[in-house]
Write a protein that holds these residues in place. Structure first.
Motif, short mmCIF file in Angstrom:
data_model
loop_
_atom_site.label_atom_id
_atom_site.label_comp_id
_atom_site.label_asym_id
_atom_site.label_seq_id
_atom_site.Cartn_x
_atom_site.Cartn_y
_atom_site.Cartn_z
N TYR A 36 -15.58 -14.89 -15.26
CA TYR A 36 -14.64 -14.80 -14.15
C TYR A 36 -14.18 -13.36 -13.98
N THR A 37 -15.14 -12.55 -13.61
CA THR A 37 -14.83 -11.16 -13.32
C THR A 37 -15.00 -10.96 -11.83
N PHE A 38 -13.94 -10.51 -11.20
CA PHE A 38 -13.98 -10.40 -9.76
C PHE A 38 -13.81 -8.95 -9.34
N VAL A 39 -14.60 -8.55 -8.38
CA VAL A 39 -14.59 -7.18 -7.92
C VAL A 39 -14.27 -7.16 -6.43
N CYS A 40 -13.34 -6.30 -6.05
CA CYS A 40 -13.02 -6.17 -4.64
C CYS A 40 -14.23 -5.58 -3.91
N PRO A 41 -14.67 -6.22 -2.84
CA PRO A 41 -15.86 -5.73 -2.11
C PRO A 41 -15.61 -4.43 -1.37
N GLU A 42 -14.37 -4.07 -1.18
CA GLU A 42 -14.06 -2.87 -0.38
C GLU A 42 -13.85 -1.64 -1.23
N CYS A 43 -13.03 -1.76 -2.28
CA CYS A 43 -12.75 -0.58 -3.10
C CYS A 43 -13.52 -0.60 -4.42
N LYS A 44 -14.19 -1.72 -4.70
CA LYS A 44 -15.02 -1.84 -5.90
C LYS A 44 -14.23 -1.84 -7.19
N TRP A 45 -12.93 -2.01 -7.10
CA TRP A 45 -12.13 -2.09 -8.31
C TRP A 45 -11.97 -3.54 -8.70
N GLU A 46 -11.52 -3.72 -9.93
CA GLU A 46 -11.33 -5.08 -10.42
C GLU A 46 -9.87 -5.46 -10.47
N LYS A 47 -9.06 -4.78 -9.68
CA LYS A 47 -7.64 -5.13 -9.63
C LYS A 47 -7.43 -6.28 -8.67
N VAL A 48 -8.11 -7.36 -8.94
CA VAL A 48 -8.07 -8.52 -8.06
C VAL A 48 -7.25 -9.62 -8.71
N VAL A 49 -6.25 -10.06 -8.00
CA VAL A 49 -5.41 -11.16 -8.47
C VAL A 49 -5.97 -12.46 -7.91
N ILE A 50 -6.09 -13.44 -8.77
CA ILE A 50 -6.68 -14.71 -8.38
C ILE A 50 -5.63 -15.80 -8.44
N TRP A 51 -5.35 -16.39 -7.31
CA TRP A 51 -4.41 -17.51 -7.34
C TRP A 51 -4.52 -18.23 -5.99
N THR A 52 -3.69 -19.19 -5.78
CA THR A 52 -3.79 -19.90 -4.51
C THR A 52 -3.38 -18.98 -3.36
N GLU A 53 -3.96 -19.24 -2.23
CA GLU A 53 -3.68 -18.39 -1.07
C GLU A 53 -2.19 -18.43 -0.73
N GLN A 54 -1.61 -19.61 -0.80
CA GLN A 54 -0.20 -19.74 -0.45
C GLN A 54 0.67 -18.92 -1.39
N TRP A 55 0.35 -18.97 -2.66
CA TRP A 55 1.15 -18.23 -3.63
C TRP A 55 1.00 -16.74 -3.41
N LEU A 56 -0.22 -16.31 -3.18
CA LEU A 56 -0.46 -14.89 -2.95
C LEU A 56 0.31 -14.40 -1.73
N LYS A 57 0.30 -15.22 -0.70
CA LYS A 57 1.00 -14.82 0.53
C LYS A 57 2.49 -14.72 0.29
N ASN A 58 3.02 -15.65 -0.47
CA ASN A 58 4.45 -15.60 -0.75
C ASN A 58 4.80 -14.43 -1.65
N ASN A 59 4.02 -14.26 -2.68
CA ASN A 59 4.34 -13.25 -3.68
C ASN A 59 4.15 -11.83 -3.17
N TYR A 60 3.11 -11.63 -2.39
CA TYR A 60 2.81 -10.27 -1.92
C TYR A 60 3.21 -10.05 -0.48
N LYS A 61 3.94 -11.02 0.06
CA LYS A 61 4.49 -10.87 1.41
C LYS A 61 3.39 -10.59 2.44
N ILE A 62 2.33 -11.36 2.33
CA ILE A 62 1.23 -11.21 3.27
C ILE A 62 1.52 -12.04 4.51
N LYS A 63 1.35 -11.43 5.64
CA LYS A 63 1.63 -12.17 6.88
C LYS A 63 0.37 -12.90 7.38
#
Ligand SMILES: [Zn+2]
Length: 74
Positions: free
Chosen positions: A47-74
């Motif tokens: 379970y190693t995930f790589v961001c397709p845009e910046c190629k870094w592995e600073k990818v947080v994996i969780w439910t979409e709803q949680w991510l939107k709430n936590n990171y204030k994604i509109k």
């Protein structure tokens, strides 16, 4: 700001034998790009995930709803 859920990391998911892409409605959030991304999984066995845009592995994996709430994604 950091909280408990930021500590969830790749190792934690490796231990989840019941982990399933379908059952877990998971999404990927890149901390560098600061948005939801379609992360690549270079090796399906790990379970190693790589961001397709910046190629870094600073990818947080969780439910979409949680991510939107936590990171204030509109
Ligand atoms: Zn990124």
């Amino acid at each position: 700001m950091s909280n408990f859920w930021d500590l969830i990391n790749i190792e934690e998911f490796e231990k989840r034998e019941t982990f399933s892409d379908e059952r877990w409605d998971i999404s990927f959030y890149c901390k560098d790009c600061r948005k939801l991304v379609k992360a690549d999984r270079p090796d399906a066995k790990w379970y190693t995930f790589v961001c397709p845009e910046c190629k870094w592995e600073k990818v947080v994996i969780w439910t979409e709803q949680w991510l939107k709430n936590n990171y204030k994604i509109k």
